[in-house]
Design an enzyme around this catalytic site. Structure first.
Site, PDB file in Angstrom:
ATOM      1  N   GLN A 110     -32.457  16.362  -0.246  1.00 45.43           N
ATOM      2  CA  GLN A 110     -32.685  17.121   0.939  1.00 45.43           C
ATOM      3  C   GLN A 110     -33.489  16.454   1.979  1.00 45.43           C
ATOM      4  O   GLN A 110     -33.265  16.460   3.269  1.00 45.43           O
ATOM      5  CB  GLN A 110     -33.101  18.356   0.559  1.00 45.43           C
ATOM      6  N   LYS A 125     -37.237  21.632  -2.426  1.00 47.59           N
ATOM      7  CA  LYS A 125     -36.237  22.623  -3.093  1.00 47.59           C
ATOM      8  C   LYS A 125     -36.866  23.184  -4.097  1.00 47.59           C
ATOM      9  O   LYS A 125     -38.063  22.864  -4.636  1.00 47.59           O
ATOM     10  CB  LYS A 125     -35.158  21.479  -3.675  1.00 47.59           C
ATOM     11  N   ASP A 165     -29.412  29.040  -2.288  1.00 45.13           N
ATOM     12  CA  ASP A 165     -28.728  28.101  -3.087  1.00 45.13           C
ATOM     13  C   ASP A 165     -27.929  28.719  -3.895  1.00 45.13           C
ATOM     14  O   ASP A 165     -27.723  30.025  -3.843  1.00 45.13           O
ATOM     15  CB  ASP A 165     -29.517  27.028  -3.423  1.00 45.13           C
TER      16      ASP A 165
HETATM   17  P1  NDP Z   1     -22.892  30.170  -4.852  1.00 42.13           P
HETATM   18  O1  NDP Z   1     -23.888  30.654  -6.144  1.00 42.13           O
HETATM   19  O2  NDP Z   1     -22.668  31.205  -3.938  1.00 42.13           O
HETATM   20  O3  NDP Z   1     -21.623  29.920  -5.734  1.00 42.13           O
HETATM   21  C1  NDP Z   1     -21.568  28.856  -6.514  1.00 42.13           C
HETATM   22  C2  NDP Z   1     -20.242  28.931  -7.221  1.00 42.13           C
HETATM   23  O4  NDP Z   1     -19.929  27.486  -8.074  1.00 42.13           O
HETATM   24  C3  NDP Z   1     -19.696  29.814  -8.094  1.00 42.13           C
HETATM   25  O5  NDP Z   1     -18.303  29.856  -8.064  1.00 42.13           O
HETATM   26  C4  NDP Z   1     -20.036  29.530  -9.285  1.00 42.13           C
HETATM   27  O6  NDP Z   1     -19.439  30.071 -10.496  1.00 42.13           O
HETATM   28  C5  NDP Z   1     -19.860  28.065  -9.338  1.00 42.13           C
HETATM   29  N1  NDP Z   1     -20.682  27.281 -10.335  1.00 42.13           N
HETATM   30  C6  NDP Z   1     -22.130  27.177 -10.117  1.00 42.13           C
HETATM   31  N2  NDP Z   1     -22.662  26.551 -11.312  1.00 42.13           N
HETATM   32  C7  NDP Z   1     -21.601  26.297 -11.888  1.00 42.13           C
HETATM   33  C8  NDP Z   1     -21.367  25.467 -13.184  1.00 42.13           C
HETATM   34  N3  NDP Z   1     -22.522  25.064 -13.569  1.00 42.13           N
HETATM   35  N4  NDP Z   1     -20.147  25.304 -13.798  1.00 42.13           N
HETATM   36  C9  NDP Z   1     -19.175  25.561 -12.856  1.00 42.13           C
HETATM   37  N5  NDP Z   1     -19.191  26.613 -12.098  1.00 42.13           N
HETATM   38  C10 NDP Z   1     -20.573  26.655 -11.434  1.00 42.13           C
HETATM   39  O7  NDP Z   1     -23.487  28.982  -4.329  1.00 42.13           O
HETATM   40  P2  NDP Z   1     -23.393  28.170  -3.090  1.00 42.13           P
HETATM   41  O8  NDP Z   1     -21.962  28.459  -2.676  1.00 42.13           O
HETATM   42  O9  NDP Z   1     -24.456  28.339  -2.120  1.00 42.13           O
HETATM   43  O10 NDP Z   1     -23.654  26.654  -3.509  1.00 42.13           O
HETATM   44  C11 NDP Z   1     -22.499  25.906  -4.086  1.00 42.13           C
HETATM   45  C12 NDP Z   1     -23.028  24.303  -4.109  1.00 42.13           C
HETATM   46  O11 NDP Z   1     -23.185  24.044  -2.441  1.00 42.13           O
HETATM   47  C13 NDP Z   1     -24.334  23.688  -4.712  1.00 42.13           C
HETATM   48  O12 NDP Z   1     -24.325  22.737  -5.157  1.00 42.13           O
HETATM   49  C14 NDP Z   1     -25.465  24.112  -3.608  1.00 42.13           C
HETATM   50  O13 NDP Z   1     -26.549  23.163  -3.916  1.00 42.13           O
HETATM   51  C15 NDP Z   1     -24.591  23.498  -2.523  1.00 42.13           C
HETATM   52  N6  NDP Z   1     -25.147  23.850  -1.273  1.00 42.13           N
HETATM   53  C16 NDP Z   1     -25.109  25.130  -0.681  1.00 42.13           C
HETATM   54  C17 NDP Z   1     -25.603  25.380   0.401  1.00 42.13           C
HETATM   55  C18 NDP Z   1     -25.814  26.770   0.977  1.00 42.13           C
HETATM   56  O14 NDP Z   1     -25.944  26.971   2.208  1.00 42.13           O
HETATM   57  N7  NDP Z   1     -25.472  27.890   0.165  1.00 42.13           N
HETATM   58  C19 NDP Z   1     -26.177  24.208   1.435  1.00 42.13           C
HETATM   59  C20 NDP Z   1     -25.869  23.134   1.017  1.00 42.13           C
HETATM   60  C21 NDP Z   1     -25.302  22.602  -0.367  1.00 42.13           C
HETATM   61  P3  NDP Z   1     -19.878  31.558 -11.412  1.00 42.13           P
HETATM   62  O15 NDP Z   1     -19.970  32.477 -10.287  1.00 42.13           O
HETATM   63  O16 NDP Z   1     -19.001  31.616 -12.323  1.00 42.13           O
HETATM   64  O17 NDP Z   1     -21.323  30.843 -11.697  1.00 42.13           O
END
Ligand code: NDP
Length: 445
Positions: A110, A125, A165
């Protein structure tokens, strides 16, 4: 032994049980060699030793009572990594896998990401091993209230501003904000990603996914190309994945996959985004429900194949860390992928990233390509301070400009240091220089 090697050695000894943090810090330090070796001023003030050590870390218990009346206890963290260029800024993750290593890796990344946005935000974080999946709204609320009762002692609109996140979306931010306000009496921009009725910014929800697609679009433009007619694979089906998919469709590309932790869907006609939004954002359901609701969709369970086996022009990993390994990278390259843009944080393993670079694939590291989320969070902070709110178009326009600038800044840094096309090095170098200069100017603190 060089300065970088000495710092790496100590880092490995001190953090032997933190693999994700080591992975992230090693990648950054390795790519900074060209800068550090050229200028002794960093070594003279032990800058790297200070950079890899968080300013402080909080670890605390979160007791709460579930719907059955049983007391549950979770573990939580906030890592305030670096405040050289602004208040700590970075999301909160609620997922059973959360531990200190993961939060430190995310906080470290970050620092550079926030620097790349050009906005005045430092790196931090936090999160907890709490799993919102399968919990009632009441349980999530009770957890959030207990979590904020402790976290609230260490954050503030001008000191540390958390956001969402994995596992922390609008619902959780609302409960967290309510409790902060109740405990402190302050109506201030202490969190971003808030609801639109209480200080949230238009386009914040879309920002990370849209920003990723804008960053890749600017690269395409630089080679006189665009999204039209391109096939794209997306992993994840959460906030980042959904809005990256939306923007790809708007720009004429076709997203054919999405994943969750149980499996992936392949829809050769292109993902039906309305259906995905209904399943994921309204019903909080599973991707297997998508395959049941739509004809001619292939659903592949975890363990029976990976989303990276699908032939595409562009791959956008948007789920979680280390979800794309060396074998996946080889499969993508074999199938003719041209671009990999990270929406998630560190979704590619080091070996995968190295292989993609070696094969001259345009590879965009998350700290650059997913910076649109935190950039728009900083725009939300500006609106809160100014007691104002901007239109969707205004925020989206600023986001797009920031992503265009990020592409040119990492492209420029990669060229300046003789590594053209290496956007990992470009992002680390460009992000590092501003933070390092600010740290040096502020003395030994
Ligand atoms: P969400 O919780 O909205 O979505 C996460 C997605 O990833 C879900 O589909 C989830 O599936 C899947 N997932 C999470 N953990 C795992 C795992 N261990 N194995 C397989 N699938 C997994 O999170 P975000 O979309 O907000 O975040 C996604 C990524 O983007 C992360 O790395 C986060 O750090 C990064 N990010 C997010 C930002 C934001 O603004 N939200 C900003 C910058 C980066 P399931 O529903 O089955 O758990």
């Amino acid at each position: 032994m060089s300065y970088v090697d000495r710092v790496l050695d100590t880092l490995k000894t001190k953090n032997a049980h933190e693999p994700e943090f080591l992975q992230a810090a090693t990648e950054v330090l390795e790519s900074l060699r060209v800068v550090i070796d050229r200028d002794k001023k960093y070594e003279e003030v032990s800058l790297l030793e200070r950079l890899v050590e968080p300013e402080r870390v909080f670890m605390f218990r979160v007791p709460w009572v579930d719907d059955a009346g049983k007391v549950q206890v979770n573990r939580a963290f906030r890592v305030q990594f670096n405040s050289a260029i602004g208040p700590y800024k970075g999301g909160l993750r609620f997922h059973p896998s959360v531990n200190l290593s993961i939060i430190k890796f995310l906080g470290f990344e970050q620092i550079f990401k926030n620097s790349l946005t050009t906005l005045p935000i430092g790196g931090g974080k936090g999160g907890s091993d709490f799993d919102p999946k399968g919990k009632s709204d009441f349980e999530v609320m009770k957890f959030c209230q207990s979590f904020m009762t402790e976290l609230g002692k260490y954050i503030g609109a001008d000191t540390d501003v958390p956001a969402g996140d994995i596992g922390v979306g609008g619902r959780e931010i609302g409960y967290l904000y309510g409790q902060y306000k109740r405990n402190t009496g302050l109506y201030e921009g202490v969190l971003t990603g808030k609801g639109l009725t209480f200080g949230g910014s238009l386009a914040r929800t879309e920002a990370t996914g849209y920003g990723l697609v804008y960053c890749v679009e600017e690269y395409l433009k630089s080679i006189s190309d665009d999204y039209k007619g391109k096939t794209v694979s997306v992993s994840g089906s959460g906030n980042v994945a959904i809005f990256a998919t939306e923007k790809v469709f708007q720009l004429g590309g076709k997203v054919v996959t999405m994943t969750d932790s149980n499996g992936y869907v392949y829809d050769s006609e292109g993902i039906d985004l309305d259906l995905i939004k209904e399943i994921k954002l309204v019903k909080r359901g599973r991707l297997s429900d998508y395959a049941k609701a739509k004809k001619n969709v292939k659903y592949v369970e975890v363990g029976k194949g990976k989303v990276w086996d699908v032939k595409v022009d562009i791959a956008l990993p948007c789920a979680t860390q280390n979800e794309l390994d060396l074998n996946d990278a080889k499969e993508l390259v074999k199938n003719g992928v041209k671009i990999v843009g990270e929406g998630a944080n560190m979704p590619s393993t080091q070996e995968a990233a190295d292989y993609l670079l070696e094969k001259k694939i345009a590879f965009f590291p998350g700290k650059a390509s997913n910076a649109g989320g935190v950039a728009t969070s900083a725009l939300e902070m500006s609106q809160n301070s100014g007691r104002t709110s901007w239109t969707f178009e205004e925020v989206d326009g600023k986001l797009k400009n920031i992503m265009i600038n990020i592409f040119h800044s990492i492209d420029g840094a990669s060229k300046e240091y003789g590594l053209p096309g290496n956007y990992i090095a470009g992002a680390n170098i460009a992000g590092f220089k501003k933070v390092a200069d600010a740290m040096i100017a502020q003395g030994i603190v």
